[in-house]
Design an enzyme around this catalytic site. Structure first.
Site, PDB file in Angstrom:
ATOM      1  N   GLU A 143      -6.596   3.537  -6.020  1.00 19.37           N
ATOM      2  CA  GLU A 143      -7.911   3.566  -5.354  1.00 19.37           C
ATOM      3  C   GLU A 143      -8.578   4.862  -5.803  1.00 19.37           C
ATOM      4  OE1 GLU A 143     -10.060   3.276  -0.983  1.00 19.37           O
ATOM      5  OE2 GLU A 143      -8.287   4.486  -1.188  1.00 19.37           O
ATOM      6  N   HIS A 171     -10.901  -4.677   2.211  1.00 20.71           N
ATOM      7  CA  HIS A 171     -10.877  -4.460   3.659  1.00 20.71           C
ATOM      8  C   HIS A 171     -11.756  -3.299   4.106  1.00 20.71           C
ATOM      9  CE1 HIS A 171      -8.266  -1.463   2.027  1.00 20.71           C
ATOM     10  NE2 HIS A 171      -8.197  -0.859   3.198  1.00 20.71           N
ATOM     11  N   ASP A 172     -12.305  -2.536   3.160  1.00 19.48           N
ATOM     12  CA  ASP A 172     -13.179  -1.415   3.512  1.00 19.48           C
ATOM     13  C   ASP A 172     -14.647  -1.732   3.279  1.00 19.48           C
ATOM     14  OD1 ASP A 172     -11.066   0.314   4.124  1.00 19.48           O
ATOM     15  OD2 ASP A 172     -10.877   0.986   2.045  1.00 19.48           O
ATOM     16  N   ASP A 188       0.852  -1.179   0.000  1.00 17.49           N
ATOM     17  CA  ASP A 188       0.000   0.000   0.000  1.00 17.49           C
ATOM     18  C   ASP A 188       0.891   1.233   0.000  1.00 17.49           C
ATOM     19  OD1 ASP A 188      -2.724   1.072   0.335  1.00 17.49           O
ATOM     20  OD2 ASP A 188      -3.061  -0.857   1.332  1.00 17.49           O
ATOM     21  N   ASP A 216      -3.293   4.317  -2.177  1.00 16.93           N
ATOM     22  CA  ASP A 216      -4.382   4.568  -1.245  1.00 16.93           C
ATOM     23  C   ASP A 216      -4.943   5.986  -1.369  1.00 16.93           C
ATOM     24  OD1 ASP A 216      -5.741   3.749   1.390  1.00 16.93           O
ATOM     25  OD2 ASP A 216      -4.838   5.670   1.895  1.00 16.93           O
TER      26      ASP A 216
HETATM   27  C1  GLC Z   1      -8.373   4.022   1.966  1.00 16.23           C
HETATM   28  C2  GLC Z   1      -8.170   2.722   2.713  1.00 16.23           C
HETATM   29  C3  GLC Z   1      -8.891   2.787   4.018  1.00 16.23           C
HETATM   30  C4  GLC Z   1      -8.316   3.938   4.819  1.00 16.23           C
HETATM   31  C5  GLC Z   1      -8.327   5.229   4.029  1.00 16.23           C
HETATM   32  C6  GLC Z   1      -7.429   6.239   4.649  1.00 16.23           C
HETATM   33  O1  GLC Z   1      -9.671   4.225   1.604  1.00 16.23           O
HETATM   34  O2  GLC Z   1      -8.566   1.655   1.916  1.00 16.23           O
HETATM   35  O3  GLC Z   1      -8.830   1.596   4.733  1.00 16.23           O
HETATM   36  O4  GLC Z   1      -9.055   4.092   5.994  1.00 16.23           O
HETATM   37  O5  GLC Z   1      -7.871   5.079   2.711  1.00 16.23           O
HETATM   38  O6  GLC Z   1      -6.089   5.907   4.446  1.00 16.23           O
END
Ligand code: GLC
Length: 559
Positions: free
Chosen positions: A258, A330-331, A98, A201
């Site tokens: 992302e 994971h989200d 990440d 991320d």
């Molecule tokens: C992304 C991650 C998430 C995190 C956020 C802040 O969306 O996938 O888990 O809380 O970024 O870093």
């Protein structure tokens, strides 16, 4: 589209905290991942993304990094990481980490130095503004985890700093070339070490709409969704293009962004021939029915909505580049719980969902445990919830007038703990994840739903995923499965999700996304049946009869 070797691959996300604990402290670790490399190889995985394992106070489970160059002792050491890279390479598996650079942790040295001297070099690494009690904030954007995006700068009563996520995640100021240089140096350091690439991320947040300004409030709190500013912020390409040229491109690294709410016109820049990233996740399905009011206001997703979202994304990406397809991460909650109505959850419907998304054009991602059909755990009390986002949303629901029981129910579906419960390896204590006490309780269904129970069962969800992967890699069908054009078929027929994949050969993928049987007109006689989640099917008068949640893939005979 220029063909790339990674197009043919299968990718897998590991949430290290919950994957495999090698030392009995209740938290998964790198040695646990190393131990399971053969398992991943056996499944057919080629690319592994590790959620953050850097040093972190874990305010947001590692997405708050206090040192980008070190492994948090909770997960192991740099030696373990080096060994993981070596051992993965021996198995032809590429490791992706990440890259969390929209923000760091408030415990990172940069932020500590910024607090010590806000006007010095490190003060400029963040968004720090003068402010005194009674002044309006520079903008009324709501942070992702609730409350305003501004917080008092520790040690300074007259200054505040910006955080799009938690207050322990101060945003980095990408407008500052000095900060960008530090980021590129760190990225290159990892790539030089042999890392395969990164998952970027929250990357869309690195460009802010400046100067900061208000938007109309959308809740009683007087704040507005941060999405309003993202819709208007332009110019992110300057940062992303520079990062690509300075880091990823010279290393030929694999990257996946992302990216939420992208504008269709941005797709070529993001994932086209010389895109900023190799690929980006398709979140069109995961954001279905999102509401600015909060999770409590989100309706369940229907099969028709799911189908429409998938087809729209496919059309948008078309020949431009490869999307990364997923049903969970994971989200998100477990895909089988989000896209299949609770009363219809079964081996058959789980396989249908797996087949429908896996056969789309793009890079298929599997999130740990998805290959077993893992499900959301039942949350009985708010005190069991760990996810900071869910805790905020629980309060949002209460503030909107819901009772505690209703508020709990409203976060059940979207709580990020849903996908973070430990991997269910077997039926022994704690699902074989740890010999200690797991940091998050194991789902109570682990005695029946676990890998050991599935691995030798030809009919299991696990073996279904292996079949999907085998088909993707089969020399005869590969070209069509990987590159074949996706053309929706009978898109208007309710609860039928069907599409052609047309490449060297023509395949028809069809799923009956409902409990009741339904028939589908065949465009040509059925050739070879490549996948079927039930035993056989009937064809009568050019009509294919599909049972409830039946999913099939077959070639079509030339007429
Ligand atoms: C992304 C991650 C998430 C995190 C956020 C802040 O969306 O996938 O888990 O809380 O970024 O870093």
């Amino acid at each position: 589209m220029i063909r790339k070797s990674w197009h043919e691959k299968v990718a897998y996300q590991i949430y290290p905290k919950s994957f495999c604990d090698s030392n009995g402290d209740g938290v998964g670790d790198l040695r646990g991942v190393i131990r399971k490399l053969d398992y991943l190889k056996g499944l057919g995985v080629d690319i592994v993304w590790l959620s953050p394992i850097y040093c972190s106070p874990l305010a947001d489970q590692g997405y708050d990094i206090s040192d980008y160059y070190s492994i948090d002792p909770l997960f192991g050491s740099m030696d373990d990481m080096d060994e993981l890279l070596t051992q993965a390479k021996q198995r032809d598996i590429s490791i992706v980490m990440d890259l969390v650079v929209n923000h760091c942790s408030d415990e990172h040295e940069w932020f500590q130095k910024a607090c010590a001297d806000p006007d010095g070099r490190y003060g400029k690494f963040f968004y720090i503004r003068d402010w005194k009690e009674g002044d309006p904030l520079p903008c009324n954007w709501r942070s992702y985890f609730g409350g305003p995006c501004w917080e008092k700068l520790p040690g300074h009563d007259d200054k505040i700093y910006f955080h799009a996520f938690h207050k322990k995640q101060p945003d980095l100021n990408w407008e500052n070339p000095d900060l960008r240089e530090e980021v590129y140096k760190m990225v290159n350091w990892w790539l030089d070490k042999g890392l395969g690439g990164f998952r970027l991320d929250a990357i869309i947040n690195i460009k802010k709409l400046l100067p900061f300004r208000d938007f109309p409030a959308d809740r009683e709190d007087g704040l507005c969704s941060i999405h309003r500013m993202l819709e208007q912020a332009t110019g992110i390409g300057q940062f992303l293009g520079e990062m690509r040229d300075r880091t990823f491109a010279p290393h030929n690294a694999f990257t996946v962004g992302e990216v939420f709410n992208e504008k269709p016109e941005d797709i070529p820049d993001f994932i086209g021939a010389n895109g900023y990233f190799s690929s980006m996740f398709d979140f069109a399905e995961t954001i279905l029915n999102h509401s600015d009011k909060g999770w409590y206001d989100q309706a369940p997703v229907t099969a028709e909505q799911y189908k429409a979202a998938c087809f729209q994304s496919q059309e948008k990406a078309a020949d431009i580049g490869f999307l990364s397809n997923l049903i969970e991460n994971h989200d998100e909650s477990r895909g089988v719980c989000r896209y299949i109505p609770e009363e219809d959850l079964s081996l058959t419907s789980k396989k249908l969902l797996a087949g429908l998304y896996f056969m789309l054009r793009g890079l298929p991602w599997i999130y740990q445990g998805q290959e077993l059909g893992m499900e959301n755990p039942v949350v009985r009390d708010i005190s069991q919830v760990n996810d900071i986002s869910a805790l905020d949303q629980y309060q949002v629901a209460l503030d909107a007038g819901l009772s505690p029981a209703q508020a709990l129910k409203s976060i059940q579906m979207h709580c990020r703990d849903n996908a973070r419960t430990p991997f269910q390896w077997d039926a022994t204590a704690n699902a074989g994840f740890t010999t200690g006490t797991p940091w998050l309780p194991v789902n109570s269904n682990y005695k029946t739903l676990n890998l050991a129970a599935q691995i030798d069962d030809e009919d299991s969800v696990y073996n279904w995923y292996r079949k999907l992967i085998r088909l993707r890699k089969d020399p005869v069908w590969k070209e069509t499965v990987v590159y074949g054009e996706l053309i929706p078929y009978l898109a208007k027929q309710k609860n039928l999700m069907a599409y052609y994949r047309k490449g060297e050969k023509t395949l028809l993928v069809a799923g009956n996304f409902q409990r009741q049987p339904q028939t589908m007109a065949l465009p040509a006689p059925v050739g070879e049946v490549l996948l079927n989640n039930l035993d056989g099917f009937q064809v009568e008068d050019g009509q294919l009869c599909l049972e409830g949640y039946q999913f099939v893939v077959f070639s079509l005979e030339e007429k």
